[in-house]
Design a protein around this motif. Structure first.
Motif, PDB file in Angstrom:
ATOM      1  N   THR A 166       0.824  -1.210   0.000  1.00 16.74           N
ATOM      2  CA  THR A 166       0.000   0.000   0.000  1.00 16.74           C
ATOM      3  C   THR A 166       0.856   1.257   0.000  1.00 16.74           C
ATOM      4  O   THR A 166       0.604   2.204  -0.754  1.00 16.74           O
ATOM      5  CB  THR A 166      -0.933   0.005   1.226  1.00 16.74           C
ATOM      6  N   ASN A 169       2.500   1.793  -3.377  1.00 22.52           N
ATOM      7  CA  ASN A 169       1.584   2.409  -4.335  1.00 22.52           C
ATOM      8  C   ASN A 169       1.372   3.883  -4.041  1.00 22.52           C
ATOM      9  O   ASN A 169       1.284   4.708  -4.967  1.00 22.52           O
ATOM     10  CB  ASN A 169       0.238   1.683  -4.317  1.00 22.52           C
ATOM     11  N   ARG A 204      -3.825   4.466  -4.411  1.00 23.54           N
ATOM     12  CA  ARG A 204      -3.455   3.077  -4.637  1.00 23.54           C
ATOM     13  C   ARG A 204      -3.204   2.735  -6.096  1.00 23.54           C
ATOM     14  O   ARG A 204      -2.270   2.010  -6.420  1.00 23.54           O
ATOM     15  CB  ARG A 204      -4.542   2.142  -4.083  1.00 23.54           C
ATOM     16  N   ASN A 205      -4.018   3.267  -7.010  1.00 21.01           N
ATOM     17  CA  ASN A 205      -3.884   2.862  -8.402  1.00 21.01           C
ATOM     18  C   ASN A 205      -4.174   4.017  -9.349  1.00 21.01           C
ATOM     19  O   ASN A 205      -4.669   5.075  -8.949  1.00 21.01           O
ATOM     20  CB  ASN A 205      -4.817   1.683  -8.714  1.00 21.01           C
ATOM     21  N   PRO A 219      -1.955  -0.679 -10.587  1.00 20.64           N
ATOM     22  CA  PRO A 219      -1.327  -0.228  -9.342  1.00 20.64           C
ATOM     23  C   PRO A 219      -0.232   0.797  -9.630  1.00 20.64           C
ATOM     24  O   PRO A 219       0.514   0.670 -10.611  1.00 20.64           O
ATOM     25  CB  PRO A 219      -0.739  -1.518  -8.756  1.00 20.64           C
TER      26      PRO A 219
END
Length: 349
Positions: A166, A169, A204-205, A219
């Motif tokens: 996490t 990212n 996150r993405n 990601p």
């Protein structure tokens, strides 16, 4: 006597509830419509942030006044506890308003700034305000925040180890934003062939919308380490190339003139702002059946290539027919040898 003592507190609470309802449903609504109609910059953000807060604040004021001016015999410690609860609720609501305002104005600024991802930055700003507000609330009600901060610092190491992906990212998202390798609205093509417009970069993405309107979720850490092509960097405008072949009987000067005129006509339809940049052709190959050349013309962005090629092929085919210019296709002469005569002359003993 007991009933009389309850009259003032109940009256204050009811008055506060009524004032909150009137303020929320009447005054607040009319002001919101006025701001929306006049299109005041930032007005919608302010009113969205203050939504429902008018009622909450009037209600809290009513309860606070009922506690302060009540003649009821209330235990001092319980009274202090009620005041602290009201203070916590009030400060929490103010924190939420400030967080909404910050996120709203950050998003408003981002939307006015081309290519800056909205979600990651606005969510970060909101998180910072919420954390600071929480610490202030704890300090206000008498809770020492220094041990909490120290504990969070030590516990952050364990959390960091548990949330490596996490955090990777998250920091990759910041890296993409700071480096400006990817911006919202950019058209990118990944090394595995997937392509589309970048719509957002979250904590996150990264979200990519394909031309077919499907969504690709990548990601941030994968995108930061991937090989990809950004067709909007260093600028959106790109050069469309088309390979064409004409017959050996063609007048190449006329071919060049007609082809460039068709290219200009296409540019007037799909990229009028770039018409000052002259399209051109370059002959390069004596092929088996044709003399080949490549057309070069500018279009506004990567996706305009599709429409540009579509229009160019249609218009060029029509103009070549009118001008008598031939686009040859392969022709092969096949000679077949008949061995039947030889077989018929053979005699069998």
């Amino acid at each position: 006597m007991t009933t009389v003592q309850w009259i003032l507190p109940v009256a204050l609470i009811l008055f506060a509830l009524l004032a909150g309802i009137i303020g929320e449903k009447v005054i607040f609504t009319k002001l919101s419509r006025f701001v929306t109609k006049r299109q005041i910059l930032g007005g919608e953000v302010i009113f969205n942030s203050l939504r429902r807060m008018t009622f909450i604040w009037f209600t809290l004021a009513g309860f606070s006044a009922a506690i302060s001016y009540s003649s009821l015999k209330i235990d001092a410690d319980f009274k202090i506890l009620l005041q602290k609860v009201i203070t916590i609720i009030f400060l929490s609501s103010v924190t939420f308003v400030l967080a909404r305002l910050t996120a709203g104005f950050v998003s408003l600024f981002i939307h006015r700034t081309e290519g800056v991802p909205a979600s990651l930055i606005s969510n970060l700003a909101m998180t910072i305000i919420l954390v600071l507000g929480t610490l202030i609330i704890l300090q206000t009600v008498g809770i020492e925040i220094t041990p909490i901060v120290t504990t969070l610092g030590i516990g952050g190491l364990a959390v960091g180890l548990a949330l490596q992906d996490t955090l990777a990212n998250l920091f990759s998202g910041f890296y993409l934003i700071v480096s400006k390798q990817v911006r919202t609205g950019d058209y990118v093509k990944l090394d595995d062939g997937q392509e589309g417009y970048v719509t957002d970069i979250t904590w996150r993405n990264t979200t990519i919308r394909e031309i077919s309107n499907n969504v690709i979720i990548v990601p941030n850490s994968k995108l930061a380490s991937a090989i990809f092509t950004n067709y909007h960097l260093p600028e959106k405008e790109i050069t469309l190339t088309m390979n064409v072949g004409v017959s050996y009987n063609s007048d190449l000067e006329e071919v060049e003139r007609v082809t460039v005129e068709v290219a200009k006509d296409v540019m007037r339809e799909i990229a009028p702002e770039l018409i000052a940049i002259e399209p051109y052709i370059r002959f390069h190959t004596f092929n088996d059946f044709s003399i080949d050349f490549t057309l070069y013309m500018r279009v506004s962005e990567y996706f305009d290539q599709r429409m540009g090629k579509h229009l160019f092929v249609k218009k060029l085919h029509k103009r070549y027919q009118q001008a008598g210019i031939t686009i040859p296709f392969p022709i092969r002469d096949v000679y077949m040898q008949d061995n039947g005569a030889e077989n018929s002359d053979m005699e069998v003993d």
